[in-house]
Scaffold this motif. Structure first.
Motif, mmCIF file in Angstrom:
data_model
loop_
_atom_site.group_PDB
_atom_site.id
_atom_site.type_symbol
_atom_site.label_atom_id
_atom_site.label_comp_id
_atom_site.label_asym_id
_atom_site.label_seq_id
_atom_site.Cartn_x
_atom_site.Cartn_y
_atom_site.Cartn_z
ATOM 1 N N LEU A 188 0.836 -1.231 -0.064
ATOM 2 C CA LEU A 188 0.058 -0.010 0.002
ATOM 3 C C LEU A 188 0.919 1.277 -0.058
ATOM 4 C CD1 LEU A 188 -2.376 -1.015 3.052
ATOM 5 C CD2 LEU A 188 -2.814 -1.329 0.435
ATOM 6 N N LYS A 189 0.253 2.391 -0.276
ATOM 7 C CA LYS A 189 0.869 3.801 -0.292
ATOM 8 C C LYS A 189 0.229 4.237 1.313
ATOM 9 C CE LYS A 189 2.798 5.033 -4.319
ATOM 10 N NZ LYS A 189 4.229 5.064 -4.102
ATOM 11 N N ILE A 190 0.945 4.639 2.046
ATOM 12 C CA ILE A 190 0.317 5.186 3.421
ATOM 13 C C ILE A 190 1.097 6.576 3.768
ATOM 14 C CG2 ILE A 190 -0.029 4.698 5.841
ATOM 15 C CD1 ILE A 190 0.282 1.921 5.245
ATOM 16 N N GLY A 191 0.427 7.493 4.427
ATOM 17 C CA GLY A 191 0.849 8.734 4.705
ATOM 18 C C GLY A 191 0.576 9.106 6.011
ATOM 19 N N ILE A 192 1.427 9.559 6.790
ATOM 20 C CA ILE A 192 1.334 10.056 8.121
ATOM 21 C C ILE A 192 1.616 11.589 8.260
ATOM 22 C CG2 ILE A 192 2.038 9.883 10.542
ATOM 23 C CD1 ILE A 192 3.314 7.064 9.985
ATOM 24 N N CYS A 193 0.567 12.381 8.509
ATOM 25 C CA CYS A 193 0.679 13.861 8.489
ATOM 26 C C CYS A 193 0.267 14.358 9.795
ATOM 27 C CB CYS A 193 -0.383 14.412 7.624
ATOM 28 S SG CYS A 193 -0.236 16.045 7.422
ATOM 29 N N ASP A 194 1.654 14.667 10.469
ATOM 30 C CA ASP A 194 1.553 15.085 12.069
ATOM 31 C C ASP A 194 2.416 16.167 12.093
ATOM 32 O OD1 ASP A 194 1.801 15.423 14.698
ATOM 33 O OD2 ASP A 194 0.571 13.450 14.986
ATOM 34 N N THR A 241 3.933 19.051 7.719
ATOM 35 C CA THR A 241 3.285 20.130 7.532
ATOM 36 C C THR A 241 2.208 19.954 6.473
ATOM 37 O OG1 THR A 241 4.546 21.109 5.513
ATOM 38 C CG2 THR A 241 5.167 21.891 7.639
ATOM 39 N N SER A 242 1.229 20.892 6.662
ATOM 40 C CA SER A 242 0.003 20.632 5.521
ATOM 41 C C SER A 242 0.278 20.912 4.084
ATOM 42 C CB SER A 242 -1.209 21.525 5.840
ATOM 43 O OG SER A 242 -0.913 22.894 6.077
ATOM 44 N N SER A 243 1.522 21.778 3.702
ATOM 45 C CA SER A 243 1.730 22.153 2.456
ATOM 46 C C SER A 243 2.434 21.014 1.869
ATOM 47 C CB SER A 243 2.686 23.687 2.732
ATOM 48 O OG SER A 243 3.827 23.252 3.445
ATOM 49 N N ASP A 244 3.389 20.395 2.796
ATOM 50 C CA ASP A 244 4.106 19.317 2.032
ATOM 51 C C ASP A 244 2.949 18.174 1.914
ATOM 52 O OD1 ASP A 244 6.581 20.545 2.311
ATOM 53 O OD2 ASP A 244 7.128 19.714 4.388
ATOM 54 N N PHE A 245 2.131 17.889 2.664
ATOM 55 C CA PHE A 245 1.081 16.921 2.486
ATOM 56 C C PHE A 245 0.263 17.281 1.157
ATOM 57 C CE2 PHE A 245 -3.120 14.997 3.029
ATOM 58 C CZ PHE A 245 -2.713 13.630 3.009
ATOM 59 N N LEU A 246 -0.381 18.398 1.018
ATOM 60 C CA LEU A 246 -1.029 18.802 -0.209
ATOM 61 C C LEU A 246 -0.363 18.729 -1.475
ATOM 62 C CD1 LEU A 246 -3.074 21.897 1.288
ATOM 63 C CD2 LEU A 246 -3.774 19.983 0.214
ATOM 64 N N ALA A 247 1.016 19.049 -1.436
ATOM 65 C CA ALA A 247 1.933 18.844 -2.499
ATOM 66 C C ALA A 247 2.001 17.344 -2.984
ATOM 67 C CB ALA A 247 3.380 19.531 -2.384
ATOM 68 N N SER A 248 2.045 16.806 -2.143
ATOM 69 C CA SER A 248 2.028 15.191 -2.249
ATOM 70 C C SER A 248 0.933 14.424 -2.794
ATOM 71 C CB SER A 248 2.759 14.346 -1.128
ATOM 72 O OG SER A 248 2.673 13.005 -1.218
ATOM 73 N N ILE A 249 -0.309 14.786 -2.207
ATOM 74 C CA ILE A 249 -1.323 13.938 -2.672
ATOM 75 C C ILE A 249 -1.872 14.599 -4.014
ATOM 76 C CG2 ILE A 249 -2.332 13.635 -0.432
ATOM 77 C CD1 ILE A 249 -4.332 16.174 -0.615
ATOM 78 N N HIS A 294 -5.225 25.217 14.663
ATOM 79 C CA HIS A 294 -6.381 24.363 15.555
ATOM 80 C C HIS A 294 -7.297 23.999 14.020
ATOM 81 C CE1 HIS A 294 -5.274 25.337 19.234
ATOM 82 N NE2 HIS A 294 -5.331 26.458 19.099
ATOM 83 N N ASN A 295 -7.796 22.423 14.007
ATOM 84 C CA ASN A 295 -8.503 21.779 13.217
ATOM 85 C C ASN A 295 -8.193 21.804 11.795
ATOM 86 O OD1 ASN A 295 -10.684 20.885 14.770
ATOM 87 N ND2 ASN A 295 -11.965 22.433 14.501
ATOM 88 N N SER A 296 -6.876 22.376 11.596
ATOM 89 C CA SER A 296 -6.710 22.226 10.004
ATOM 90 C C SER A 296 -6.517 20.756 9.499
ATOM 91 C CB SER A 296 -5.506 22.934 9.739
ATOM 92 O OG SER A 296 -4.312 22.415 10.370
ATOM 93 N N GLY A 297 -6.291 19.903 10.264
ATOM 94 C CA GLY A 297 -6.188 18.523 9.798
ATOM 95 C C GLY A 297 -7.440 17.918 9.344
ATOM 96 N N VAL A 298 -8.674 18.385 9.578
ATOM 97 C CA VAL A 298 -10.100 18.162 9.236
ATOM 98 C C VAL A 298 -10.219 18.960 7.905
ATOM 99 C CG1 VAL A 298 -12.665 18.457 9.437
ATOM 100 C CG2 VAL A 298 -11.049 17.870 11.293
ATOM 101 N N ASP A 299 -9.836 19.949 7.820
ATOM 102 C CA ASP A 299 -9.722 20.704 6.434
ATOM 103 C C ASP A 299 -9.007 20.024 5.470
ATOM 104 O OD1 ASP A 299 -11.503 22.729 7.473
ATOM 105 O OD2 ASP A 299 -10.019 24.015 8.165
#
Length: 239
Positions: free
Chosen positions: A3-9, A38-46, A63-68
């Motif tokens: 699988l391809k798995i991501g951990i964002c924290d 960071t959210s920016s790194d994750f967004l670039a990857s997906i 706060h709460n940006s993980g949901v967004d």
């Protein structure tokens, strides 16, 4: 299962701990696991890589940006399973927007992690398997994947299958016969009433005499209510 798995924290220490725990699970040893702080790194990857499973911190960056971030992931990759991870328990209503597959409270217990991962693997095997149903339309043999069907609706002698990509398949068959035929291939459809068969995996909410499949509200009528309840409970124990 590869699988391809991501951990964002944004907590690098926790990211590494979760990574090490996942790498110890036998069924994930061949999987690729990517870490994002960071959210920016994750967004670039997906935008460039499709993920099967993502562990998402809820209180990320701000706060709460993980949901967004999870909402953006679902827009790009609807079939990706999201598991939220948090030190807090007050995000239930926010999490519901995303329809996450699972939730872990930090620190994640090893046994609970294994249970959650095994359930995710069961769901991913289901998603990746082709459950082909063959029908004829205007004399031409056609087929579709039963896992892609949100629900079937009977209109007079016509069956209309509403698919998750918002398209439809239409063919002539009795709903009773269809129910028996698909049970042998994909036993996850529930008979709500004389006109509807709904796919358990897309039931967002079940009430006593109602079931919600995406934005569709479907009645569960008396004749079918008890069997619907029993089958729903049985499948929910598996997944």
């Amino acid at each position: 299962m590869e699988l391809k798995i991501g951990i964002c924290d944004d907590n690098k220490f926790y990211c590494k701990i979760l990574y090490d725990k996942l790498k110890k699970i036998d069924n994930l040893k061949e999987s690729e696991i990517n870490l994002f702080y960071t959210s920016s790194d994750f967004l670039a990857s997906i935008k460039a890589t499709n993920y099967d499973l993502v562990f998402m911190d809820i209180d990320l960056d701000n706060h709460n940006s993980g949901v967004d971030l999870a909402l953006e992931l679902k827009e790009l990759q609807p079939s990706c399973l999201i598991i939220f991870v948090s030190s807090f328990d007050n995000y239930y209503m926010d999490m519901k927007k995303v329809d996450p597959f699972y939730y872990f409270h930090k620190p994640v217990d090893d046994k609970e992690l294994l249970i959650g991962v095994e359930r995710a693997l069961q769901r991913l095997r289901l998603i990746k398997t082709q459950f082909t149903y063959v029908y004829k339309s205007n004399g031409v043999e056609r087929k579709f994947n039963l896992h892609d069907v949100l629900y079937f609706k009977s209109v007079q002698r016509m069956i209309i299958g509403h698919l998750k990509d918002h398209s439809c398949v239409e063919f002539y068959e009795k709903l009773d016969d269809l129910e028996k035929n698909i049970e042998k291939i994909y036993p996850y459809f529930l008979r709500a009433n004389k006109r509807y068969l709904v796919n358990y995996h897309y039931c967002l909410d079940k009430q006593k005499r109602l079931v919600y499949v995406e934005e569709h509200k479907i009645k569960i009528t008396g004749k079918y209510a008890e069997e619907f309840k029993k089958k729903f409970m049985f499948i929910s124990k598996i997944f």
